[in-house]
Write an enzyme that holds these catalytic residues in place. Structure first.
Site, short mmCIF file in Angstrom:
data_model
loop_
_atom_site.label_atom_id
_atom_site.label_comp_id
_atom_site.label_asym_id
_atom_site.label_seq_id
_atom_site.Cartn_x
_atom_site.Cartn_y
_atom_site.Cartn_z
N ASP A 8 -3.21 -11.87 -2.50
CA ASP A 8 -3.71 -10.56 -2.09
C ASP A 8 -4.21 -10.70 -0.65
OD1 ASP A 8 -4.89 -7.89 -2.23
OD2 ASP A 8 -6.80 -8.96 -2.39
N ASP A 10 -6.57 -7.98 1.44
CA ASP A 10 -7.94 -7.51 1.67
C ASP A 10 -8.89 -8.03 0.60
OD1 ASP A 10 -7.69 -5.33 3.95
OD2 ASP A 10 -5.96 -5.10 2.63
N ASP A 212 -8.86 -10.15 -5.78
CA ASP A 212 -10.27 -9.73 -5.88
C ASP A 212 -10.47 -8.35 -6.50
OD1 ASP A 212 -9.22 -8.33 -3.46
OD2 ASP A 212 -11.31 -7.70 -3.27
#
Length: 272
Positions: A8, A10, A212
């Site tokens: 991922d 961001d 996240d």
């Protein structure tokens, strides 16, 4: 040893200032030297990610738009998934009880009906930006996803409205606490990574992934080794309580873990 690592962007690979740290770039280079396939799995647009990879001279596969597009190393489109036109029409034309701003994506870029300058800070690294349009004139047959950005509590209420209106005709997920996304049914990073691994002749068990947010849930839960960031959404930790938690993105925790994995693969890891 993992043969593919999916990241991922961001809140995971990018630091809070939305840049890639030098340690992270060095670690990515080391992975390529070991002939480990890199895949960036992000909600960001393919146009933006292709620009970033070119600027950094990185060889990586792309899963963009939270699984709506998959591209090869050479930029060839391997998989696409769009919202049905009737779903896009309903979401765009309905008057929702929300203060959130609406953002529409297709292969040509990012579109919105009004200025949202604060959002551009997220794209300072690439310079990618939205185009202002009349949302009601948006072509409905090519929309990849629709995002709402705003306060989390407001978005949670909007999520209920969208569920009531759409039923099972779309997939809703939070890609961040302040971003709720409307995606095609069955579209997520995990499903896209399955397409990616099949194309390479790999199994998901051969993959490692880092994330996240709730848009990382399917990907992290399906690979052989999934890792949750220390700064992750609490909902993600609750959904995948069996997965290890590493450090914070501000400390380039992905690089920290992978450096240990490359140098000391048989020793236990500590995020400290």
């Amino acid at each position: 040893m993992a043969r593919l690592v999916a990241f991922d962007m961001d809140g995971t690979l990018l630091m809070p200032d939305h840049h890639l740290g030098e340690k992270t770039l060095s670690t990515l280079a080391r992975l390529r030297e070991r002939d480990i396939t890199l895949t960036f799995a992000t909600g960001r647009h393919a146009l933006e990610m292709q620009h970033i990879l070119g600027a950094l001279s990185l060889d990586a596969y792309l899963i963009t738009g939270n699984g709506t597009r998959v591209h090869s190393l050479e930029g060839e489109l391997l998989h696409r998934d769009d919202l049905p036109a009737d779903v896009a029409e309903l979401v765009l034309y309905q008057q929702w009880d929300t203060r959130a701003s609406m953002h529409i994506f297709n292969d040509d870029g990012w579109f919105t009906g009004k200025e949202s300058p604060a959002l551009l800070q997220v794209f300072v690294y690439s310079g990618f930006r939205y185009q202002i349009i009349d949302v009601k004139k948006m072509p409905l047959g090519s929309v990849t996803k629709i995002c709402f950005c705003g306060d989390h509590d407001d978005l949670t209420r909007l999520q209920i409205q969208l569920y009531e209106a759409l039923g099972e005709r779309a997939h809703l997920c939070f890609s961040a606490t302040d971003c709720l996304e409307v995606l095609p049914v069955g579209c997520n990073k995990g499903a896209a990574l399955t397409v990616r691994t099949q194309h390479l002749g790999l199994s998901l068990r051969d993959c490692m992934a880092f994330g996240d947010a709730m848009n990382d849930r399917e990907m992290l839960g399906s690979v052989g080794s999934g890792f949750i960031m220390g700064n992750a959404m609490p909902q993600l930790r609750a959904e995948l309580p069996h997965l290890p938690v590493i450090g914070h993105c501000r400390n380039q925790a992905v690089s920290h873990y992978l450096t240990h994995w490359l140098d000391y693969p048989h020793l236990p890891y500590s995020p400290e």
